[in-house]
Design an enzyme around this catalytic site. Structure first.
Site, short mmCIF file in Angstrom:
data_model
loop_
_atom_site.label_atom_id
_atom_site.label_comp_id
_atom_site.label_asym_id
_atom_site.label_seq_id
_atom_site.Cartn_x
_atom_site.Cartn_y
_atom_site.Cartn_z
N CYS A 158 0.86 -1.48 -0.16
CA CYS A 158 0.13 -0.13 0.00
C CYS A 158 0.81 1.25 0.04
O CYS A 158 0.25 2.52 0.01
CB CYS A 158 -0.80 0.08 1.14
SG CYS A 158 -1.90 -1.37 1.38
N HIS A 298 -3.25 7.29 2.85
CA HIS A 298 -3.58 5.95 2.38
C HIS A 298 -5.26 5.57 2.88
O HIS A 298 -5.50 5.65 3.84
CB HIS A 298 -2.70 4.92 2.64
CG HIS A 298 -2.95 3.57 2.51
ND1 HIS A 298 -3.90 3.12 1.32
CD2 HIS A 298 -3.22 2.44 3.06
CE1 HIS A 298 -4.25 1.97 1.29
NE2 HIS A 298 -3.84 1.19 2.32
N ASN A 328 -10.01 -0.16 0.41
CA ASN A 328 -8.63 -0.05 0.33
C ASN A 328 -8.18 -0.59 -1.01
O ASN A 328 -8.17 -1.76 -1.31
CB ASN A 328 -8.07 -0.86 1.65
CG ASN A 328 -6.67 -0.61 1.61
OD1 ASN A 328 -5.77 -0.48 0.58
ND2 ASN A 328 -5.97 -1.21 2.78
C1 COA Z 1 -9.34 -5.10 10.91
C2 COA Z 1 -10.09 -4.00 11.49
C3 COA Z 1 -11.02 -3.56 10.88
C4 COA Z 1 -10.43 -4.77 13.00
O1 COA Z 1 -11.30 -3.76 13.72
P1 COA Z 1 -11.44 -4.22 15.13
O2 COA Z 1 -11.39 -5.59 15.50
O3 COA Z 1 -12.79 -3.22 15.52
O4 COA Z 1 -10.34 -3.67 16.07
P2 COA Z 1 -9.57 -2.18 16.47
O5 COA Z 1 -9.36 -1.58 14.89
O6 COA Z 1 -10.80 -1.28 16.93
O7 COA Z 1 -8.61 -2.40 17.36
C5 COA Z 1 -7.43 -2.53 17.13
C6 COA Z 1 -6.47 -2.61 18.12
O8 COA Z 1 -6.19 -0.88 18.26
C7 COA Z 1 -6.55 -0.41 19.47
N1 COA Z 1 -6.89 0.95 19.31
C8 COA Z 1 -7.91 1.17 18.56
N2 COA Z 1 -7.82 2.86 18.61
C9 COA Z 1 -6.69 2.96 19.13
C10 COA Z 1 -6.29 4.54 19.40
N3 COA Z 1 -6.81 5.55 19.04
N4 COA Z 1 -4.91 4.58 19.97
C11 COA Z 1 -4.45 3.40 20.16
N5 COA Z 1 -4.97 1.87 20.03
C12 COA Z 1 -6.00 1.89 19.49
C13 COA Z 1 -7.44 -1.34 19.82
O9 COA Z 1 -7.70 -1.18 21.25
C14 COA Z 1 -7.28 -2.50 19.55
O10 COA Z 1 -6.24 -3.03 20.59
P3 COA Z 1 -6.39 -4.58 21.10
O11 COA Z 1 -6.65 -5.47 20.25
O12 COA Z 1 -5.04 -4.69 22.06
O13 COA Z 1 -7.70 -4.15 22.10
C15 COA Z 1 -9.05 -3.09 12.10
O14 COA Z 1 -7.93 -3.27 13.20
C16 COA Z 1 -8.12 -2.44 11.07
O15 COA Z 1 -8.76 -1.91 10.08
N6 COA Z 1 -7.19 -2.59 10.97
C17 COA Z 1 -5.86 -2.26 10.00
C18 COA Z 1 -6.39 -2.81 8.62
C19 COA Z 1 -5.68 -2.18 7.60
O16 COA Z 1 -5.72 -1.11 7.41
N7 COA Z 1 -4.95 -3.01 6.99
C20 COA Z 1 -4.23 -2.47 5.57
C21 COA Z 1 -3.00 -1.66 5.86
S1 COA Z 1 -2.53 -1.11 4.40
#
Ligand code: COA
Length: 371
Positions: A158, A298, A328
């Site tokens: 990405c 992104h 994405n």
């Molecule tokens: C896959 C996804 C949708 C799942 O969502 P979800 O199950 O609701 O999980 P969250 O995104 O809310 O949480 C992920 C972690 O980040 C933490 N988090 C969320 N917001 C945060 C913030 N503002 N600051 C710090 N940590 C944070 C959460 O507490 C969680 O940690 P834990 O697992 O230890 O509890 C999401 O995690 C995501 O989009 N991930 C990135 C995927 C991505 O962008 N991939 C491509 C990269 S190019």
């Protein structure tokens, strides 16, 4: 007696030794203390005298809504929209490959810059979903557009567009290319496991292209950072299909050729990498938030973008998002959004545009571009 060079090499080796003790991070251990393992970087570069002459983009016609995926795979109703901000994405049609999307985006960029195929003397395609492992997608695009130009793929997932943009800009700045076609294109719908609720609905297909040429002395990458942290590679990978694990019926049956994502830890890494990288680039450029006209980040998850806006105090009016409509699209993400923003009149000559890509590798690329 050691020379300063030897000492510096030894110091570097020591750093690597320390890091090697940490890697690879076993998948089951990534949860323990991921923040300690993320690499940070303050290394930045400058590359001006380069202009983006035009932008073009293309998305396939087939719209796939969250509701369609929820019904087909039994995904939890409303989860995707709630957790990512994505409502729909585009899927390439049968027989439509990454090179086809790339060619459509390229044609639009070439038309906008009034550039003929014979003018192009460099082609770079950022993609991590190539048509084939070999030959490169860039060679297929070169043939379809009938270019007389070197052609290469650049794999930075990405961050692929940011890496490709910086690479193309080097050729322009040195005068080794006069007209570079830089494309970001991905067909993600074919590499995700369709019924994986936490990964599949986040991704879509698309392509974006820019034509680069020599610019005024103030134009181009006023400051940029390209970064990599391979220790986090297993957080977002396709384990099978390379030479380490060639495809077997068993691996395919286990879905190991599909993209595997530890979304929660990728999320934690992304919010840190994006904010830190933007901060470093702006600081090193001696530029304040107010000086930047537009932020194009992104398009992975609206909560990652919102986090960056909050931490860095970026006003919503300065951020361009389209992930609601396209999801994405990996290497296509930034040029797709950039194209829309440009056509809406959001970018003018002289503007400072901050672009930031991040993804598998792990990789990131942040560039402050003077238009
Ligand atoms: C896959 C996804 C949708 C799942 O969502 P979800 O199950 O609701 O999980 P969250 O995104 O809310 O949480 C992920 C972690 O980040 C933490 N988090 C969320 N917001 C945060 C913030 N503002 N600051 C710090 N940590 C944070 C959460 O507490 C969680 O940690 P834990 O697992 O230890 O509890 C999401 O995690 C995501 O989009 N991930 C990135 C995927 C991505 O962008 N991939 C491509 C990269 S190019």
């Amino acid at each position: 007696m050691n020379s300063p060079l030897t000492e510096s090499i030894e110091a570097t080796i020591d750093v690597h030794k320390v890091r090697n003790e940490l890697q690879p991070i076993p998948r089951e251990k990534v949860d323990e203390e991921p923040r300690l393992l993320f690499r940070r970087s303050s290394r930045v570069q400058r590359l001006t005298g380069v202009a983006i002459r035009s932008i073009g983009s293309y998305v396939p016609s087939r719209i796939v809504t969250n509701e369609e995926l929820e019904q087909r795979y039994g995904f939890e109703e409303g989860w995707v929209k709630r957790r990512t901000g994505i409502s729909q994405r585009r899927f390439a049609g049968e027989g439509e490959s990454t090179s086809d999307l790339a060619v459509e985006a390229a044609k639009r960029a070439m038309l906008a810059a009034r550039v003929a195929p014979s003018d192009i003397d460099l082609l770079i395609v950022g993609t991590f979903t190539p048509d084939f492992t070999c030959p490169s997608t860039a060679c297929l695009v070169q043939d379809k557009l009938n270019l007389d130009a070197p052609a290469m793929d650049l794999q930075a997932a990405c961050s692929g567009f940011m890496y490709s943009l910086a690479t193309g800009a080097q050729f322009i700045a040195t005068g080794n290319a006069k007209c570079a076609l830089v494309i970001g294109a991905d067909v993600n719908s074919r590499i995700v496991q369709p019924d994986d609720q936490r990964t599949a609905p986040l991704f879509g297909d698309g392509a974006g292209a820019v034509i680069l040429g020599a610019g005024e002395a103030d134009q181009g990458l006023v400051c940029y950072q390209l970064g990599a942290d391979g220790a986090g590679g297993c957080m977002l990978d396709r384990p099978a299909g390379g030479v380490t694990q060639p495809l077997t019926p068993e691996l395919v049956a286990a879905g190991k050729h599909f993209l595997q994502m530890d979304g929660r830890n990728v999320f934690k890494w992304a919010i840190q990498a994006v904010t830190e990288s933007i901060e470093v680039v702006l600081e090193q450029a001696g530029v304040t938030m107010e000086d930047v006209s537009l932020f194009v980040l992104h398009q992975a998850n609206i909560r990652i973008i919102d986090h960056a806006m909050k931490v860095l105090s970026i006003p919503r009016s300065k951020v361009y998002n389209n992930l609601d409509r396209v999801g994405n699209t990996s290497a296509a993400s930034i040029p797709l959004a950039l194209d829309e923003a440009y056509r809406e009149g959001r970018i003018q000559r002289g503007d400072l545009v901050l672009m930031c890509g991040f993804g598998a590798g792990l990789t990131w690329g942040t560039g402050l571009f003077r238009w």
